[in-house]
Design a protein around this motif. Structure first.
Motif, PDB file in Angstrom:
ATOM      1  N   PRO A   1       3.229   1.804  -3.287  1.00 38.82           N
ATOM      2  CA  PRO A   1       2.492   2.539  -1.961  1.00 38.82           C
ATOM      3  C   PRO A   1       0.342   1.716  -1.952  1.00 38.82           C
ATOM      4  O   PRO A   1       0.520   1.109  -0.613  1.00 38.82           O
ATOM      5  CB  PRO A   1       1.886   3.310  -2.357  1.00 38.82           C
ATOM      6  N   ASN A   2       0.746   1.455  -3.060  1.00 35.01           N
ATOM      7  CA  ASN A   2      -1.191   0.677  -2.562  1.00 35.01           C
ATOM      8  C   ASN A   2      -0.701  -1.218  -2.162  1.00 35.01           C
ATOM      9  O   ASN A   2      -1.599  -1.610  -1.292  1.00 35.01           O
ATOM     10  CB  ASN A   2      -1.842   0.202  -3.999  1.00 35.01           C
TER      11      ASN A   2
ATOM     12  N   LYS B   1      -0.345  -0.234   1.688  1.00 32.14           N
ATOM     13  CA  LYS B   1      -1.371  -0.446   2.224  1.00 32.14           C
ATOM     14  C   LYS B   1      -2.647  -1.172   2.655  1.00 32.14           C
ATOM     15  O   LYS B   1      -2.947  -1.732   3.508  1.00 32.14           O
ATOM     16  CB  LYS B   1      -2.477   0.805   1.478  1.00 32.14           C
TER      17      LYS B   1
ATOM     18  N   THR C   1       3.744   1.314   7.349  1.00 30.60           N
ATOM     19  CA  THR C   1       3.470   2.480   6.746  1.00 30.60           C
ATOM     20  C   THR C   1       4.248   3.380   6.275  1.00 30.60           C
ATOM     21  O   THR C   1       5.392   2.334   6.382  1.00 30.60           O
ATOM     22  CB  THR C   1       3.455   3.919   8.368  1.00 30.60           C
ATOM     23  N   GLU C   2       4.224   3.851   5.507  1.00 30.04           N
ATOM     24  CA  GLU C   2       4.842   4.631   4.066  1.00 30.04           C
ATOM     25  C   GLU C   2       6.120   4.268   4.515  1.00 30.04           C
ATOM     26  O   GLU C   2       7.365   4.100   4.102  1.00 30.04           O
ATOM     27  CB  GLU C   2       4.335   5.485   2.797  1.00 30.04           C
TER      28      GLU C   2
ATOM     29  N   GLU D   1       9.747   2.726   3.718  1.00 30.38           N
ATOM     30  CA  GLU D   1      10.621   3.332   2.867  1.00 30.38           C
ATOM     31  C   GLU D   1      11.803   3.180   3.603  1.00 30.38           C
ATOM     32  O   GLU D   1      13.144   3.795   3.322  1.00 30.38           O
ATOM     33  CB  GLU D   1      10.715   4.829   2.788  1.00 30.38           C
TER      34      GLU D   1
END
Length: 231
Positions: free
Chosen positions: A49-50, A53, A129-130, A134
Motif C-alpha cells: 500500500p505505501n 500511494k 488506487t489500491e 488489487e
C-alpha cells in the motif's frame, strides 16, 4: 479509452452529448516518460500500500510538459464553459469478463485551468488506487497493458438528477416506468451516499401511480416527471 469512444459514437448518432475534449492515452504515456516515472513505478509496484500511494503521489505531483499544458489550455479555453467534469477513461475499463467500473477518478466542479491540470493528473494517478491495483493483481492484468485517457466535459448544474427505467426493474412490468432522482448532481445517487426519490408511472397514460420520497418535497415536479417518461 472506451468511455471517450462511446461519447464520440453517441455524438455521431445525433444524440445530445455535452461539449468537451479528450486527453489521449499518448499524453499519459508522454507524462511518464518526461518525468522518468516508468522505472520508479516498476520498483514501487510490488511494495504494498505505501508503494501504491507513492506511485499516485509521483504521477499527480509531476509537472506537465509545456507543450501538453499549451494544448490542454487551448482546448479548455475553446470550450468556454464555467465548470467542467474531468473523467477517467482507462483502456482496461470494459474488458471481456472484467469490469473496472467506479474504480477510477471523476473530479466534478472544476472551475479553472489550473484545477483542470491537477484533475487530469489525479485521473492518471487513479490507475494506482489500491482497489484498481488489487483488481488487476487478482485477475492477472499487467499494469503495463493499461493506459489512461481523460475526458474534460462541460458539467451542468442541475436542480435534480437520476435514472429512468422504461420498465419496472423490480417487478419486471413493461407497463410501468420508474424514475429515481435526487436533488443536485447524480454523483451522490450512483455512489450510494443518498437514497433517491422513486416515482412509478403508468407507461400508457403517464399517470403517477406511486411515489416514495426521502424528504418533505419531491425532487421532481409532475411536469418534469412526465417529460422524462415521454422521452
Amino acid at each position: 479509452g472506451p468511455k471517450a469512444a462511446s461519447l464520440c459514437m453517441l455524438r455521431e448518432l445525433g444524440m445530445k452529448v455535452l461539449p468537451g475534449f479528450s486527453v489521449a492515452t499518448t499524453a499519459f504515456s508522454a507524462h511518464l516518460d518526461a518525468n522518468d516515472l516508468r522505472s520508479r513505478i516498476l520498483s514501487l509496484s510490488g511494495s504494498g500500500p505505501n508503494g501504491i500511494k507513492e506511485i499516485r503521489r509521483l504521477i499527480a505531483g509531476a509537472s506537465l510538459a509545456d507543450s501538453l499544458r499549451e494544448q490542454i489550455s487551448t482546448a479548455y479555453h475553446k470550450l468556454g464553459v464555467n465548470v467542467v467534469a474531468v473523467r477517467s477513461s482507462a483502456t482496461a475499463e470494459d474488458l471481456p469478463g472484467h469490469s473496472f467500473a467506479g474504480q477510477y477518478e471523476t473530479i466534478l466542479g472544476v472551475r479553472s485551468l489550473e484545477e483542470c491540470f491537477d484533475a487530469i493528473k489525479r485521473c492518471w494517478a487513479s490507475l494506482w488506487t489500491e482497489r484498481a491495483y488489487e483488481y488487476r493483481r487478482r485477475n492477472g492484468i499487467d499494469y503495463r497493458q493499461v493506459e489512461m485517457a481523460v475526458i474534460v466535459q462541460q458539467q451542468i448544474e442541475p436542480d435534480a438528477a437520476g435514472v429512468a427505467f422504461s420498465l419496472d426493474p423490480v417487478k419486471g412490468s413493461r407497463s410501468r416506468i420508474v424514475i429515481e432522482s435526487c436533488r443536485g448532481l447524480g454523483e451522490a445517487l450512483v455512489s450510494g451516499t443518498v437514497r433517491p426519490d422513486r416515482f412509478l408511472l403508468q407507461k400508457r397514460t403517464l399517470e403517477l401511480v406511486r411515489q416514495t420520497l426521502t424528504g418533505d418535497t419531491p425532487s421532481l415536479d409532475p411536469k418534469s416527471m412526465k417529460r422524462l417518461a415521454r422521452g
